[in-house]
Design a protein around this motif. Structure first.
Motif, PDB file in Angstrom:
ATOM      1  N   GLU A   1       0.817  -1.216   0.000  1.00  0.00           N
ATOM      2  CA  GLU A   1       0.000   0.000   0.000  1.00  0.00           C
ATOM      3  C   GLU A   1       0.852   1.267   0.000  1.00  0.00           C
ATOM      4  O   GLU A   1       0.412   2.315  -0.461  1.00  0.00           O
ATOM      5  CB  GLU A   1      -0.908  -0.006   1.236  1.00  0.00           C
ATOM      6  CG  GLU A   1      -1.928  -1.140   1.239  1.00  0.00           C
ATOM      7  CD  GLU A   1      -2.754  -1.164   2.518  1.00  0.00           C
ATOM      8  OE1 GLU A   1      -2.547  -0.252   3.360  1.00  0.00           O
ATOM      9  OE2 GLU A   1      -3.578  -2.086   2.672  1.00  0.00           O
ATOM     10  N   THR A   2       2.079   1.184   0.498  1.00  0.00           N
ATOM     11  CA  THR A   2       2.931   2.369   0.596  1.00  0.00           C
ATOM     12  C   THR A   2       4.280   2.211  -0.100  1.00  0.00           C
ATOM     13  O   THR A   2       4.979   3.198  -0.329  1.00  0.00           O
ATOM     14  CB  THR A   2       3.210   2.705   2.074  1.00  0.00           C
ATOM     15  OG1 THR A   2       3.777   1.545   2.712  1.00  0.00           O
ATOM     16  CG2 THR A   2       1.926   3.102   2.783  1.00  0.00           C
TER      17      THR A   2
ATOM     18  N   ARG B   1       8.313   3.516  -3.079  1.00  0.00           N
ATOM     19  CA  ARG B   1       7.450   3.558  -4.250  1.00  0.00           C
ATOM     20  C   ARG B   1       8.109   4.252  -5.428  1.00  0.00           C
ATOM     21  O   ARG B   1       7.808   3.972  -6.583  1.00  0.00           O
ATOM     22  CB  ARG B   1       6.134   4.231  -3.886  1.00  0.00           C
ATOM     23  CG  ARG B   1       5.210   4.286  -5.033  1.00  0.00           C
ATOM     24  CD  ARG B   1       3.762   4.092  -4.851  1.00  0.00           C
ATOM     25  NE  ARG B   1       3.218   3.507  -3.689  1.00  0.00           N
ATOM     26  CZ  ARG B   1       2.568   2.340  -3.741  1.00  0.00           C
ATOM     27  NH1 ARG B   1       2.541   1.643  -4.854  1.00  0.00           N
ATOM     28  NH2 ARG B   1       1.986   1.869  -2.674  1.00  0.00           N
TER      29      ARG B   1
END
Length: 315
Positions: free
Chosen positions: A219-220, A236
């Motif tokens: 998610e991150t 990311r």
């Protein structure tokens, strides 16, 4: 980069065959047979003008026995003479890549640790360090997986060294393949180094087991399956493609002047950064779908054969 560009090539050659469009194939599979390597013409737009060659290592430049293709070193010397920049791009650490190309690395750009650490002539060009707290959470997550019965181990990748807690020979043997600089530590959540990546080795299937277990990190951060048994977790903003695009901007080399080879999912973004993007015949199906062209397999010297044909080099 030398100021004089590499000579443009002339003469007719067969057109490049584009790999067919999207396909759904469950899991990695081998593409049958070596493919025809294109010749040194880019078609109606004129002769090929390649200024930058970027290649993944395992499964791409190296064969399955991790050997370099015969004749690589004279080709690297000729590329340097022509002013063509050569860049290995790997999930391996910089120290490992530097050792592999020792004696032939002058001017070479190493895109190491899946793009999180880029070095030229021993000087850092760019890096993308990870929050140490996130690295610690990943190590603890691996400990929980092991407690639950998973056969997996973490490698905390710093700029100076790789750090591991597991001490069994089976795991350390896999780590040695990719990390020349490595240390066994009592607590991998507390290392004195800039952490740029955490790699996880799964003795089973990384794509089916370890990667899904890291959903909360996805998610991150990037959770990338970089091989049959390896998963890499990075910021990311970090990947081979991002590193390649920064290199292109720094050198003034365009995607049209960039030739890229890859075989696995951590190569996707760098294939997108080049108009001359080649999947190896042995590549993951998604890599074949994403690349513009197909090269012979890593066991058939696909990278070297393609470079020689496109740039008109003797082999």
């Amino acid at each position: 980069m030398p100021s004089t560009p590499p000579p443009l090539l002339t003469g007719p050659a067969p057109a490049l065959a584009t790999v067919p469009g999207p396909q759904t194939v469950p899991g990695p599979q081998t593409v049958p047979g070596p493919q025809t390597v294109p010749g040194p013409s880019a078609g109606p737009g004129g002769p090929v003008d390649i200024r930058l060659i970027v290649t993944d290592m395992d499964g791409t430049l190296l064969d399955d026995a991790k050997r370099f293709p015969e004749g690589l070193w004279p080709v690297l010397a000729e590329l340097r003479r022509r002013g063509v920049l050569f860049s290995p791009a790997s999930g391996c650490q910089y120290a490992t890549l530097a050792e592999q190309f020792a004696g032939a690395d002058e001017g070479m750009v190493f895109i190491a640790e899946n793009g999180t650490y880029v070095v030229r002539d021993g000087v850092e060009l760019t890096s993308d360090p990870m929050d140490p707290a996130v690295a610690g959470r990943l190590v603890r997550a691996v400990r929980e997986l092991v407690a639950g019965g998973a056969d997996v181990g973490a490698v905390v990748c710093g700029k100076r060294s790789a750090y591991v807690e597991r001490t069994d020979e089976a795991f350390l043997a896999e780590v040695r393949k990719y990390y020349v600089e490595r240390r066994v530590v009592a607590d991998a959540t507390d290392v004195d180094d800039e952490v740029i990546k955490v790699a996880l080795f799964d003795f089973g299937s990384a794509e089916r087991t370890t990667a899904p277990a890291l959903a909360e990190f996805a998610e991150t951060h990037q959770v990338v399956v970089s091989g049959e048994h390896w998963v890499d977790v990075m910021n990311r903003t970090a990947n081979k493609g991002a590193a390649l695009r920064r290199l292109q901007r720094a050198t003034g080399i365009t995607p049209a002047q960039t030739l890229v080879f890859g075989d696995y999912l951590n190569d996707l973004e760098m294939l997108d950064a080049a108009e001359w993007s080649f999947a190896m015949a042995n590549a993951h199906p998604e890599v074949i779908r994403r690349a513009r062209h197909l090269a012979p397999s890593n066991n058939d010297d696909g990278v070297l054969r393609t470079v020689a044909r496109l740039l008109g080099l003797p082999r």
